[in-house]
Design an enzyme around this catalytic site. Structure first.
Site, mmCIF file in Angstrom:
data_model
loop_
_atom_site.group_PDB
_atom_site.id
_atom_site.type_symbol
_atom_site.label_atom_id
_atom_site.label_comp_id
_atom_site.label_asym_id
_atom_site.label_seq_id
_atom_site.Cartn_x
_atom_site.Cartn_y
_atom_site.Cartn_z
ATOM 1 N N ASP A 48 0.813 -1.219 0.000
ATOM 2 C CA ASP A 48 0.000 0.000 0.000
ATOM 3 C C ASP A 48 0.840 1.259 0.000
ATOM 4 O OD1 ASP A 48 -2.328 -1.470 -0.041
ATOM 5 O OD2 ASP A 48 -3.204 -0.513 1.727
ATOM 6 N N ASP A 310 -9.754 -1.667 12.268
ATOM 7 C CA ASP A 310 -8.811 -2.632 11.710
ATOM 8 C C ASP A 310 -8.498 -3.785 12.654
ATOM 9 O OD1 ASP A 310 -8.682 -1.345 9.309
ATOM 10 O OD2 ASP A 310 -6.878 -0.203 9.783
ATOM 11 N N HIS A 381 -5.917 -8.684 3.359
ATOM 12 C CA HIS A 381 -4.782 -8.929 4.249
ATOM 13 C C HIS A 381 -5.208 -9.155 5.694
ATOM 14 C CE1 HIS A 381 -4.468 -4.400 5.352
ATOM 15 N NE2 HIS A 381 -5.558 -4.557 4.625
ATOM 16 N N ARG A 382 -6.167 -8.378 6.164
ATOM 17 C CA ARG A 382 -6.569 -8.514 7.563
ATOM 18 C C ARG A 382 -7.355 -9.796 7.809
ATOM 19 N NH1 ARG A 382 -4.211 -4.510 9.738
ATOM 20 N NH2 ARG A 382 -4.163 -2.453 8.740
#
Length: 421
Positions: A48, A310, A381-382
């Site tokens: 990112d 997040d 990704h998380r």
């Protein structure tokens, strides 16, 4: 790349927190707009942030990335790029949204685009606010969604934005506002999503020398007389990335210390260790790190995670092994992330035997007997990292497309390999 996680009981781990992705993005853009040279120390180097750096280079910013620093020769609020410039931000929503307002400072129209998923993520509220501030915005396919073309210039004045879908819309305007022709007054309606990120943005803006006057999260006034000044800026550790290791202690038992974290950080995900403490973990804050330890059963909790988006999925993993139900609220905006993280988390927990449900703004997780299985994170990704931690707790969980963690935490699997042994 596929990774299979064996079950682990008891961990004893000390790990350095990766640099903050949120601070790195914002410092890169502020440094690019500043007058003079900026050196960013300890930046996050990940997919990112690399996309943000590549886009800034396309906008005429001299930028040199080294192993532990990035040096930027600021453009003093004026980007230069050829006609027809297209910034492909792939799957980085932060890059696309923060750079949309900054694109009004370029000498030619700029188009910002990205992956198929990116083209499903809304930017309409940001576009409407930029029109009120002097921009001319057009959409390549579907109104309100990328690709979006920005032209005109940032005149300034008054704008109102709905902050309920994403704090990044307001952050985008605040980052560029010091270079408007007139002072910018931004009013935010609705309940701001992830409002802690507005604190991060305001902090970076003022750290670089601009002036913001604010009324909480409802009104921001940004002076156009005080511009950014280049300087040395150190990126703090990331609580979002640290959450996976804190959760590892909670789920597997044992002790984890994460160093390089600011105990007084404005990061919303700093809430995560406190949530674990309420579930039965031991938490200790030190000068340069946080320790989480746990033995015995975990209790479910009811918690508002609107300012810590997040780490919601990470907390869901801990909740899945708790002995009583957990209710997580204030999270409706997670539908608009790299994937629909509400529906996706529920679906994948059910694949592993979990009992979970969601509605517009919350997720409910019940105690259940879990088992192994294969998890496709759908390039999020998380999702990959959170289910990897749960996998170490129950064993026999395989993560497909595991390389997607490079978006925010390229060293994740190396650290996990040390846990597996």
């Amino acid at each position: 790349m596929n990774v299979t996680l064996p079950q682990r009981h008891g961990v004893d781990l000390t790990v350095a927190a990766p640099p903050s992705k949120s601070f790195t993005h914002r410092a890169l853009i502020a440094g690019a707009l500043a007058r003079g040279t900026t050196t960013i120390v300890h930046p996050l180097v990940a997919d990112d942030t690399n996309l943000t750096m590549a886009a800034l280079r396309q906008l005429g910013v001299p930028l040199e990335a080294e192993a532990h620093s990035v040096t930027i020769e600021g453009r003093d609020g004026a980007f230069s790029c050829p006609p027809g410039t297209v910034l492909d931000l792939e799957n980085s929503g932060t890059s696309l949204r923060l750079l949309t307002s900054a694109a009004l400072l370029a000498d030619h129209p700029v188009t910002l685009s990205g992956s198929a998923r990116m083209q499903e993520r809304p930017v309409g509220p940001l576009a409407d606010a930029l029109v009120a501030l002097g921009g001319r915005i057009s959409f390549g396919q579907k109104t309100g969604f990328p690709p979006v073309t920005v032209r005109g210039r940032l005149e300034g004045g008054n704008a109102t934005i709905d902050g309920s879908a994403s704090s990044q819309f307001a952050s985008s305007i605040l980052m560029a506002a010091p270079y408007a022709q007139h002072e910018v007054t931004l009013s935010i309606t609705g309940t701001p999503a992830s409002q802690s990120y507005l604190d991060i943005t305001a902090g970076v803006v003022t750290d670089f020398g601009a002036v913001i006057r604010r009324d909480g999260y409802r009104r921001f006034e940004v002076s156009n007389r005080d511009h950014y000044t280049g300087h040395t800026y150190v990126i703090e550790g990331d609580y979002s990335s640290a959450s996976y290791f804190f959760a590892l202690a909670a789920i597997c038992g044992g002790r984890v210390v994460v160093t390089g974290l600011n105990p007084a950080s404005v990061q919303g995900d700093r809430l995560f260790p406190d949530a674990l403490q309420k579930m039965g973990c031991r938490v200790r804050y030190g000068h340069d790190g946080v320790m989480v330890g746990h033995e015995g059963p975990l209790a479910g909790i009811t918690i508002d995670m609107s300012s810590a988006p997040d780490t919601v999925q990470t907390l869901c993993m801990v909740a899945a092994v708790a002995k009583t139900p957990t209710v997580i609220t204030g999270i409706g905006h997670l539908k608009f992330k790299e994937s629909d993280r509400l529906a996706g988390t529920v679906e994948r927990l059910r694949q592993l035997g979990g009992i979970a449900n969601t509605d517009d703004d919350r997720i409910i997780i019940q105690p259940a007997a879990l088992h192994g299985g294969t998890i496709d994170p759908a390039n999020d990704h998380r999702t990959a990292m959170s289910f990897a931690v749960l996998g170490l707790g129950i064993g026999g969980v395989s993560i497909t497309g595991a390389e997607c963690v490079n978006k925010s935490f390229p060293g994740f699997w190396d650290t996990i390999a040390g846990v597996i042994g």
